[in-house]
Scaffold this motif. Structure first.
Motif, PDB file in Angstrom:
ATOM      1  N   ASN A  67      -6.345  14.124  19.860  1.00 35.61           N
ATOM      2  CA  ASN A  67      -6.725  12.826  20.405  1.00 35.61           C
ATOM      3  C   ASN A  67      -8.117  12.408  19.932  1.00 35.61           C
ATOM      4  OD1 ASN A  67      -4.301  12.578  21.767  1.00 35.61           O
ATOM      5  ND2 ASN A  67      -5.087  13.444  23.652  1.00 35.61           N
ATOM      6  N   LYS A  68      -9.050  13.364  19.885  1.00 39.08           N
ATOM      7  CA  LYS A  68     -10.402  13.049  19.411  1.00 39.08           C
ATOM      8  C   LYS A  68     -10.371  12.656  17.938  1.00 39.08           C
ATOM      9  CE  LYS A  68     -13.133  15.831  22.603  1.00 39.08           C
ATOM     10  NZ  LYS A  68     -14.043  16.978  22.745  1.00 39.08           N
ATOM     11  N   THR A  69      -9.580  13.370  17.151  1.00 34.87           N
ATOM     12  CA  THR A  69      -9.475  13.065  15.722  1.00 34.87           C
ATOM     13  C   THR A  69      -8.897  11.672  15.518  1.00 34.87           C
ATOM     14  OG1 THR A  69      -9.173  15.398  15.197  1.00 34.87           O
ATOM     15  CG2 THR A  69      -8.472  13.827  13.532  1.00 34.87           C
ATOM     16  N   VAL A  70      -7.853  11.352  16.258  1.00 28.74           N
ATOM     17  CA  VAL A  70      -7.245  10.021  16.149  1.00 28.74           C
ATOM     18  C   VAL A  70      -8.255   8.960  16.541  1.00 28.74           C
ATOM     19  CG1 VAL A  70      -5.503   8.505  17.194  1.00 28.74           C
ATOM     20  CG2 VAL A  70      -4.871  10.792  16.427  1.00 28.74           C
ATOM     21  N   GLU A  71      -9.000   9.203  17.617  1.00 29.09           N
ATOM     22  CA  GLU A  71      -9.993   8.229  18.065  1.00 29.09           C
ATOM     23  C   GLU A  71     -11.110   8.068  17.034  1.00 29.09           C
ATOM     24  OE1 GLU A  71     -11.754   5.297  20.016  1.00 29.09           O
ATOM     25  OE2 GLU A  71      -9.792   6.117  20.457  1.00 29.09           O
ATOM     26  N   LEU A  72     -11.557   9.180  16.440  1.00 23.88           N
ATOM     27  CA  LEU A  72     -12.597   9.089  15.409  1.00 23.88           C
ATOM     28  C   LEU A  72     -12.095   8.325  14.184  1.00 23.88           C
ATOM     29  CD1 LEU A  72     -14.181  12.646  15.624  1.00 23.88           C
ATOM     30  CD2 LEU A  72     -15.287  10.483  16.181  1.00 23.88           C
ATOM     31  N   GLU A  73     -10.849   8.594  13.789  1.00 22.43           N
ATOM     32  CA  GLU A  73     -10.283   7.863  12.653  1.00 22.43           C
ATOM     33  C   GLU A  73     -10.161   6.377  12.981  1.00 22.43           C
ATOM     34  OE1 GLU A  73      -6.636   9.915  11.810  1.00 22.43           O
ATOM     35  OE2 GLU A  73      -7.657  11.459  10.640  1.00 22.43           O
ATOM     36  N   ARG A  77     -12.118   3.317  11.091  1.00 29.37           N
ATOM     37  CA  ARG A  77     -11.407   2.194  10.489  1.00 29.37           C
ATOM     38  C   ARG A  77     -11.893   0.841  11.022  1.00 29.37           C
ATOM     39  NH1 ARG A  77      -6.908   5.739  10.878  1.00 29.37           N
ATOM     40  NH2 ARG A  77      -6.337   4.840  12.866  1.00 29.37           N
ATOM     41  N   ARG A  78     -12.549   0.831  12.169  1.00 25.93           N
ATOM     42  CA  ARG A  78     -13.057  -0.427  12.711  1.00 25.93           C
ATOM     43  C   ARG A  78     -14.049  -1.077  11.762  1.00 25.93           C
ATOM     44  NH1 ARG A  78     -14.431   1.784  18.662  1.00 25.93           N
ATOM     45  NH2 ARG A  78     -12.297   2.183  19.293  1.00 25.93           N
ATOM     46  N   TRP A  79     -14.701  -0.256  10.975  1.00 30.08           N
ATOM     47  CA  TRP A  79     -15.718  -0.770  10.060  1.00 30.08           C
ATOM     48  C   TRP A  79     -15.159  -1.078   8.680  1.00 30.08           C
ATOM     49  CZ3 TRP A  79     -20.017  -2.478  12.052  1.00 30.08           C
ATOM     50  CH2 TRP A  79     -20.405  -1.997  13.299  1.00 30.08           C
ATOM     51  N   ASN A  80     -13.893  -0.821   8.476  1.00 26.32           N
ATOM     52  CA  ASN A  80     -13.273  -1.129   7.189  1.00 26.32           C
ATOM     53  C   ASN A  80     -13.045  -2.623   7.056  1.00 26.32           C
ATOM     54  OD1 ASN A  80     -13.205   1.555   6.576  1.00 26.32           O
ATOM     55  ND2 ASN A  80     -11.014   1.797   6.852  1.00 26.32           N
ATOM     56  N   LEU A  81     -13.187  -3.102   5.844  1.00 27.97           N
ATOM     57  CA  LEU A  81     -12.990  -4.516   5.569  1.00 27.97           C
ATOM     58  C   LEU A  81     -12.101  -4.618   4.336  1.00 27.97           C
ATOM     59  CD1 LEU A  81     -13.817  -7.484   6.058  1.00 27.97           C
ATOM     60  CD2 LEU A  81     -15.769  -7.071   4.554  1.00 27.97           C
ATOM     61  N   ARG A  82     -11.064  -5.416   4.438  1.00 35.82           N
ATOM     62  CA  ARG A  82     -10.165  -5.621   3.306  1.00 35.82           C
ATOM     63  C   ARG A  82     -10.374  -7.053   2.821  1.00 35.82           C
ATOM     64  NH1 ARG A  82      -3.899  -4.112   3.091  1.00 35.82           N
ATOM     65  NH2 ARG A  82      -4.831  -2.136   2.571  1.00 35.82           N
ATOM     66  N   ILE A  83     -10.648  -7.174   1.544  1.00 37.20           N
ATOM     67  CA  ILE A  83     -10.863  -8.488   0.941  1.00 37.20           C
ATOM     68  C   ILE A  83      -9.668  -8.780   0.055  1.00 37.20           C
ATOM     69  CG2 ILE A  83     -12.349  -9.851  -0.549  1.00 37.20           C
ATOM     70  CD1 ILE A  83     -14.642  -7.928   0.283  1.00 37.20           C
ATOM     71  N   ASN A  84      -8.944  -9.832   0.388  1.00 34.72           N
ATOM     72  CA  ASN A  84      -7.788 -10.239  -0.416  1.00 34.72           C
ATOM     73  C   ASN A  84      -8.202 -11.337  -1.388  1.00 34.72           C
ATOM     74  OD1 ASN A  84      -5.839  -8.559   0.802  1.00 34.72           O
ATOM     75  ND2 ASN A  84      -5.745  -9.943   2.543  1.00 34.72           N
ATOM     76  N   GLY A  85      -7.604 -11.311  -2.550  1.00 39.67           N
ATOM     77  CA  GLY A  85      -7.793 -12.381  -3.521  1.00 39.67           C
ATOM     78  C   GLY A  85      -9.027 -12.229  -4.397  1.00 39.67           C
ATOM     79  N   MET A  86      -9.706 -11.147  -4.343  1.00 34.98           N
ATOM     80  CA  MET A  86     -10.886 -10.938  -5.177  1.00 34.98           C
ATOM     81  C   MET A  86     -10.414 -10.660  -6.601  1.00 34.98           C
ATOM     82  SD  MET A  86     -13.986  -8.536  -4.123  1.00 34.98           S
ATOM     83  CE  MET A  86     -14.938  -7.684  -5.310  1.00 34.98           C
ATOM     84  N   ARG A  87     -10.872 -11.461  -7.543  1.00 37.54           N
ATOM     85  CA  ARG A  87     -10.397 -11.333  -8.927  1.00 37.54           C
ATOM     86  C   ARG A  87     -10.838 -10.007  -9.527  1.00 37.54           C
ATOM     87  NH1 ARG A  87      -9.421 -16.627 -11.897  1.00 37.54           N
ATOM     88  NH2 ARG A  87      -9.199 -18.070 -10.176  1.00 37.54           N
ATOM     89  N   GLU A  88      -9.956  -9.497 -10.363  1.00 40.20           N
ATOM     90  CA  GLU A  88     -10.264  -8.238 -11.046  1.00 40.20           C
ATOM     91  C   GLU A  88     -11.054  -8.505 -12.308  1.00 40.20           C
ATOM     92  OE1 GLU A  88      -7.030  -5.559 -11.762  1.00 40.20           O
ATOM     93  OE2 GLU A  88      -6.061  -6.104  -9.896  1.00 40.20           O
ATOM     94  N   ASN A  89     -11.988  -7.645 -12.562  1.00 42.48           N
ATOM     95  CA  ASN A  89     -12.715  -7.653 -13.821  1.00 42.48           C
ATOM     96  C   ASN A  89     -12.010  -6.617 -14.685  1.00 42.48           C
ATOM     97  OD1 ASN A  89     -14.470  -7.375 -15.937  1.00 42.48           O
ATOM     98  ND2 ASN A  89     -16.300  -7.119 -14.667  1.00 42.48           N
ATOM     99  N   HIS A  90     -11.452  -7.012 -15.782  1.00 39.94           N
ATOM    100  CA  HIS A  90     -10.607  -6.107 -16.560  1.00 39.94           C
ATOM    101  C   HIS A  90     -11.394  -5.183 -17.481  1.00 39.94           C
ATOM    102  CE1 HIS A  90      -6.765  -7.536 -15.158  1.00 39.94           C
ATOM    103  NE2 HIS A  90      -7.267  -8.760 -15.174  1.00 39.94           N
ATOM    104  N   SER A  91     -12.686  -5.216 -17.390  1.00 41.17           N
ATOM    105  CA  SER A  91     -13.455  -4.273 -18.204  1.00 41.17           C
ATOM    106  C   SER A  91     -13.429  -2.908 -17.518  1.00 41.17           C
ATOM    107  CB  SER A  91     -14.900  -4.745 -18.365  1.00 41.17           C
ATOM    108  OG  SER A  91     -15.575  -4.631 -17.124  1.00 41.17           O
ATOM    109  N   ASN A  92     -13.690  -1.891 -18.268  1.00 36.91           N
ATOM    110  CA  ASN A  92     -13.688  -0.531 -17.726  1.00 36.91           C
ATOM    111  C   ASN A  92     -14.913  -0.275 -16.857  1.00 36.91           C
ATOM    112  OD1 ASN A  92     -11.288   0.084 -18.925  1.00 36.91           O
ATOM    113  ND2 ASN A  92     -12.228   0.951 -20.757  1.00 36.91           N
ATOM    114  N   GLU A  93     -15.886  -1.163 -16.901  1.00 38.90           N
ATOM    115  CA  GLU A  93     -17.129  -0.956 -16.175  1.00 38.90           C
ATOM    116  C   GLU A  93     -17.161  -1.720 -14.862  1.00 38.90           C
ATOM    117  OE1 GLU A  93     -20.265  -1.916 -18.907  1.00 38.90           O
ATOM    118  OE2 GLU A  93     -19.471  -0.571 -20.420  1.00 38.90           O
ATOM    119  N   GLU A  94     -16.023  -2.093 -14.350  1.00 40.28           N
ATOM    120  CA  GLU A  94     -15.976  -2.833 -13.093  1.00 40.28           C
ATOM    121  C   GLU A  94     -16.534  -1.959 -11.969  1.00 40.28           C
ATOM    122  OE1 GLU A  94     -12.712  -5.381 -10.730  1.00 40.28           O
ATOM    123  OE2 GLU A  94     -12.184  -3.299 -11.097  1.00 40.28           O
TER     124      GLU A  94
END
Length: 134
Positions: A67-73, A77-94
């Protein structure tokens, strides 16, 4: 004839006495074995009861840890942010982290000085998309 019969009976009585002594020894030995086994069984019952208590405590501790592990996970995850639609830079140095910081600085310019410390890790998920040939 009477003496031989008495001698035979005396020998038979001696044989019976020897057999009784032997049976007494066997019974004594069996009694000692039974008492030893009974003591061992009692000892094993006590050990089993103690082990059952320990297993119960371990199962409870394990459940609490899960239960503690699940709560910590979940908290992490509360601080995770997902950004949709961000264009990819096709260079290898992205560098996804630098691009994320730039994007967040555009969205919240008043935080731009803190973003280097706030954004820990950034990465793309999924497969890299192929560039459409023009």
């Amino acid at each position: 004839m009477l003496t031989s019969r008495i001698d035979k009976q005396a020998n038979t009585l001696e044989d019976i006495n020897a057999q009784i002594k032997q049976n007494t020894l066997l019974i004594t030995s069996a009694t000692k074995s039974i008492e030893f086994n009974s003591a061992e069984i009692q000892d094993n019952k006590v050990k089993t009861a103690n082990l059952e208590k320990q297993v119960s405590l371990l199962l409870k501790d394990n459940e609490e840890m899960k239960n503690k592990t699940v709560e910590l996970e979940r908290y992490k995850r509360r601080w995770n942010l997902r950004i949709n639609g961000m264009r990819e830079n096709h260079s290898n140095e992205e560098n996804a982290r630098d691009e994320t910081i730039r994007l967040l600085a555009k969205i919240a310019p008043h935080l731009s000085g803190k973003l280097e410390d706030v954004v820990d890790v950034a990465h793309r998920i999924g497969r890299k998309k192929r560039r459409a040939d023009r």
